[in-house]
Design a protein around this motif. Structure first.
Motif, PDB file in Angstrom:
ATOM      1  N   LEU A 111     -10.542 -62.639 -31.906  1.00 11.95           N
ATOM      2  CA  LEU A 111     -11.371 -61.436 -31.756  1.00 11.95           C
ATOM      3  C   LEU A 111     -12.145 -61.160 -33.035  1.00 11.95           C
ATOM      4  O   LEU A 111     -13.311 -60.768 -33.002  1.00 11.95           O
ATOM      5  CB  LEU A 111     -10.501 -60.224 -31.419  1.00 11.95           C
ATOM      6  N   ASN A 171       1.706 -55.212 -29.674  1.00 10.70           N
ATOM      7  CA  ASN A 171       2.533 -56.182 -28.987  1.00 10.70           C
ATOM      8  C   ASN A 171       3.152 -57.165 -29.986  1.00 10.70           C
ATOM      9  O   ASN A 171       4.336 -57.490 -29.914  1.00 10.70           O
ATOM     10  CB  ASN A 171       1.674 -56.924 -27.967  1.00 10.70           C
ATOM     11  N   LEU A 227     -15.032 -63.519 -33.271  1.00 13.16           N
ATOM     12  CA  LEU A 227     -16.052 -63.083 -32.318  1.00 13.16           C
ATOM     13  C   LEU A 227     -16.822 -61.876 -32.870  1.00 13.16           C
ATOM     14  O   LEU A 227     -18.057 -61.828 -32.827  1.00 13.16           O
ATOM     15  CB  LEU A 227     -15.385 -62.715 -30.996  1.00 13.16           C
ATOM     16  N   MET A 269      10.977 -62.260 -31.454  1.00 11.45           N
ATOM     17  CA  MET A 269      10.234 -63.239 -30.661  1.00 11.45           C
ATOM     18  C   MET A 269       9.052 -63.779 -31.459  1.00 11.45           C
ATOM     19  O   MET A 269       8.604 -63.148 -32.410  1.00 11.45           O
ATOM     20  CB  MET A 269       9.739 -62.587 -29.374  1.00 11.45           C
ATOM     21  N   LEU A 325     -15.588 -41.169 -28.046  1.00  9.43           N
ATOM     22  CA  LEU A 325     -15.702 -41.589 -26.652  1.00  9.43           C
ATOM     23  C   LEU A 325     -16.231 -43.016 -26.545  1.00  9.43           C
ATOM     24  O   LEU A 325     -15.833 -43.782 -25.685  1.00  9.43           O
ATOM     25  CB  LEU A 325     -16.661 -40.619 -25.959  1.00  9.43           C
ATOM     26  N   LEU A 326     -17.130 -43.387 -27.459  1.00 13.57           N
ATOM     27  CA  LEU A 326     -17.733 -44.716 -27.384  1.00 13.57           C
ATOM     28  C   LEU A 326     -16.797 -45.781 -27.931  1.00 13.57           C
ATOM     29  O   LEU A 326     -16.686 -46.871 -27.375  1.00 13.57           O
ATOM     30  CB  LEU A 326     -19.035 -44.769 -28.190  1.00 13.57           C
ATOM     31  N   PRO A 351     -12.403 -46.762 -26.420  1.00 15.55           N
ATOM     32  CA  PRO A 351     -12.178 -47.769 -25.374  1.00 15.55           C
ATOM     33  C   PRO A 351     -12.387 -49.203 -25.870  1.00 15.55           C
ATOM     34  O   PRO A 351     -11.687 -50.106 -25.442  1.00 15.55           O
ATOM     35  CB  PRO A 351     -13.217 -47.423 -24.310  1.00 15.55           C
ATOM     36  N   LEU A 352     -13.310 -49.371 -26.823  1.00 12.89           N
ATOM     37  CA  LEU A 352     -13.548 -50.720 -27.346  1.00 12.89           C
ATOM     38  C   LEU A 352     -12.425 -51.172 -28.278  1.00 12.89           C
ATOM     39  O   LEU A 352     -12.244 -52.359 -28.511  1.00 12.89           O
ATOM     40  CB  LEU A 352     -14.885 -50.775 -28.083  1.00 12.89           C
ATOM     41  N   PHE A 365      -4.865 -64.543 -31.105  1.00  7.79           N
ATOM     42  CA  PHE A 365      -5.846 -63.830 -30.298  1.00  7.79           C
ATOM     43  C   PHE A 365      -6.598 -62.806 -31.139  1.00  7.79           C
ATOM     44  O   PHE A 365      -7.820 -62.668 -31.050  1.00  7.79           O
ATOM     45  CB  PHE A 365      -5.173 -63.156 -29.104  1.00  7.79           C
ATOM     46  N   ILE A 394      -3.685 -53.238 -28.262  1.00 11.56           N
ATOM     47  CA  ILE A 394      -2.704 -53.900 -27.401  1.00 11.56           C
ATOM     48  C   ILE A 394      -2.097 -55.125 -28.092  1.00 11.56           C
ATOM     49  O   ILE A 394      -0.877 -55.268 -28.180  1.00 11.56           O
ATOM     50  CB  ILE A 394      -3.367 -54.311 -26.067  1.00 11.56           C
ATOM     51  N   PHE A 395      -2.959 -55.995 -28.624  1.00  8.34           N
ATOM     52  CA  PHE A 395      -2.429 -57.218 -29.237  1.00  8.34           C
ATOM     53  C   PHE A 395      -1.645 -56.925 -30.509  1.00  8.34           C
ATOM     54  O   PHE A 395      -0.607 -57.532 -30.752  1.00  8.34           O
ATOM     55  CB  PHE A 395      -3.563 -58.197 -29.522  1.00  8.34           C
ATOM     56  N   ILE A 408      -9.290 -50.723 -27.660  1.00  6.74           N
ATOM     57  CA  ILE A 408      -8.035 -50.915 -26.917  1.00  6.74           C
ATOM     58  C   ILE A 408      -7.460 -52.333 -27.014  1.00  6.74           C
ATOM     59  O   ILE A 408      -6.261 -52.478 -27.257  1.00  6.74           O
ATOM     60  CB  ILE A 408      -8.219 -50.435 -25.462  1.00  6.74           C
ATOM     61  N   PRO A 409      -8.291 -53.397 -26.879  1.00  6.92           N
ATOM     62  CA  PRO A 409      -7.697 -54.732 -27.014  1.00  6.92           C
ATOM     63  C   PRO A 409      -7.005 -54.960 -28.361  1.00  6.92           C
ATOM     64  O   PRO A 409      -5.920 -55.544 -28.407  1.00  6.92           O
ATOM     65  CB  PRO A 409      -8.900 -55.667 -26.865  1.00  6.92           C
ATOM     66  N   ILE A 448     -20.689 -50.449 -34.755  1.00  3.91           N
ATOM     67  CA  ILE A 448     -21.670 -50.471 -33.656  1.00  3.91           C
ATOM     68  C   ILE A 448     -21.844 -49.058 -33.120  1.00  3.91           C
ATOM     69  O   ILE A 448     -22.971 -48.572 -32.950  1.00  3.91           O
ATOM     70  CB  ILE A 448     -21.217 -51.403 -32.515  1.00  3.91           C
TER      71      ILE A 448
END
Lengths: 225, 243
Positions: free
Chosen positions: A204, A183, A207, A192, A168-169, A172-173, A200, A179-180, A175-176, A151
């Motif tokens: 994503l 983690n 989606l 665990m 820059l664009l 940030p997109l 998740f 994180i997942f 990041i999720p 995109i």
């Protein structure tokens, strides 16, 4: 439908062939991936205890940067020689054609990362459970990186110096995903369950698979207007 | 009612109506700020735990609310722009971005100023703070993209697409960071964040929130008018207006 499928595979085959004709460039993102990871033991600390702790983050950040690096040229060549314009004008839906391009990109840059990851896990002294989680998250996550990144690439393809702007664009997109994925790997290393994070990530991916092609096609139309 | 909105969507009428609205909105904003600051800084009692320094909340909380409101508002405006192709929606949205980024920055800075005496640190990688920082990055990315594209109409559509993609991300970021951190450490903010607030503190907070909201609408109208004049400088109604 038949025409659509043949257009899809024609673009896929063409992009793969183009990639294999430039075999040197094919290895660049992978080497980049490897080198970034190598910098951490040299720059932070060679202590295995610490390395094991930061390994998921290190590998995943390297994967993000490598994806960014390899994505930059996703539409550049087609934009310069005018074949992108032909794709826009073709009777087949653009959103399906871009999926072929993104898939080709993932096959030559994302998939090889999966083969390199066990080596990196070894170098950073990750436990085998965490290494498996790393493989799984990379398998789900790297197509996500290609789809989301495309995109941003489509938005900046018309600009002369899109490189830094792209960072820059897109980051940030991303990041999720970061994180997942990290983690899940860290949780697996600690013994665990990781199903939640993996589900998740998979959600994503679904989606992104449904919405990103539409967004990529729209972005290309904006850039070409 | 509907014809009013139809009229409002045309640049000419928007320019006229907003010109009449701005002085009123400005006056209301000033009134709200004065009363909010008076009740907040002089009338509200000091907190039993945090003393006087909790008062920074009267700036911090409204700024944080505005940072999220403006992003959502921009997304709505761009959806309107995308569906009905109303020029004005884009003018309003692109005039909002810099203010959204400023409010986000203000929320981060005031939060950090408050964090130093309260938590003993300028910054923690906590859920709220991290998602607010990412929101700032999203604003900055939008501003960078829009300013990199020469043609205003292309810039509007590209920026709008980015905002709409980003809005999918916002709840994900917000919650993901929360889940992500709770595994590592217990929640530090949510405990402090949910004191049952006394009316004497709630009233100034709400006044300040309203003041921020009115301040935003006043300024965004001023900015949108300037933007309109620049974009439409060749159109008939502007020539008529300025001779």
């Amino acid at each position: 439908m038949n025409g659509l499928a043949s257009a899809f595979f024609a673009i896929l085959r063409r992009d793969l062939m183009l990639a294999f004709r430039h075999r040197g460039e094919l290895a660049n993102p992978l080497l980049f991936f490897l080198i970034i990871v190598t910098l951490y033991p040299l720059g932070v600390s060679p202590d295995p205890e610490l390395l094991r702790k930061i390994a998921p983050g290190v590998i995943w950040i390297a994967a993000l940067l490598a994806a960014l690096f390899s994505l930059e040229n996703l539409f550049r060549g087609d934009f310069d020689d005018g074949s992108l314009e032909q794709m826009l004008l073709s009777p087949q839906p653009l959103s399906v054609l871009v999926v072929a391009k993104v898939l080709a990109h993932w096959l030559v840059s994302g998939l090889p990362m999966l083969f390199l990851a066990p080596l990196l896990a070894l170098l950073l002294d990750m436990p085998s459970k965490a290494a498996w989680a790393l493989e799984t998250t990379l398998a789900i996550g790297t197509p996500l990186l290609s789809l989301i990144g495309a995109i941003g690439v489509a938005l900046t393809v018309g600009l002369k110096r899109g490189g830094i702007l792209l960072t820059l664009l897109i980051l940030p997109l991303y990041i999720p995903v970061l994180i997942f994925a990290t983690n899940a790997v860290a949780a697996a290393g600690a013994g665990m369950p990781v199903e939640g994070q993996l589900y998740f990530l998979a959600a994503l991916l679904v989606l992104a698979l449904t919405l990103a092609p539409v967004a990529i096609a729209a972005a290309l139309r904006i850039s070409m207007s | 009612m509907w014809s009013f909105f139809h009229k409002l969507a045309s640049p000419k009428h928007f320019y006229r109506i907003s010109g009449k609205l701005i002085p009123w909105l400005g006056a209301i904003t000033a009134l709200l700020f004065v009363s909010g600051l008076y009740f907040g800084l002089f009338k509200a009692p000091p907190d039993y735990q945090q003393g006087e320094s909790y008062r920074i909340m009267f700036v911090h909380v409204p700024a944080a609310w505005m940072s999220m409101f403006i992003y959502t508002f921009m997304a709505v405006l761009y959806a309107i722009h995308l569906i009905w192709n109303i020029k004005l929606a884009d003018v309003m949205a692109s005039s909002s971005a810099a203010m959204g980024a400023s409010f986000t920055f203000l929320a981060l800075v005031t939060g950090s100023l408050w964090g130093k005496p309260m938590w003993g640190t300028w910054w923690v990688w906590d859920a709220r703070l991290t998602s607010e920082l990412i929101l700032l990055f999203l604003y900055l990315g939008y501003i960078a993209l829009v300013s990199a594209i020469e043609d205003k109409r292309t810039a509007a559509r590209a920026g709008g697409l980015l905002i709409l993609v980003g809005v999918v991300n916002i709840p994900i970021i917000h919650y993901s960071v929360e889940w992500w951190n709770t595994l590592h450490q217990g929640p530090t903010v949510t405990k402090l964040d949910k004191p049952s607030i006394h009316p004497s503190m709630l009233l100034p907070l709400l006044l300040m929130a309203l003041a921020f909201q009115c301040y935003y609408f006043t300024l965004v109208l001023v900015r949108a008018r300037t933007e309109l004049l620049e974009r439409e400088r060749r159109s008939a109604w502007i020539k008529e207006l300025f001779g």
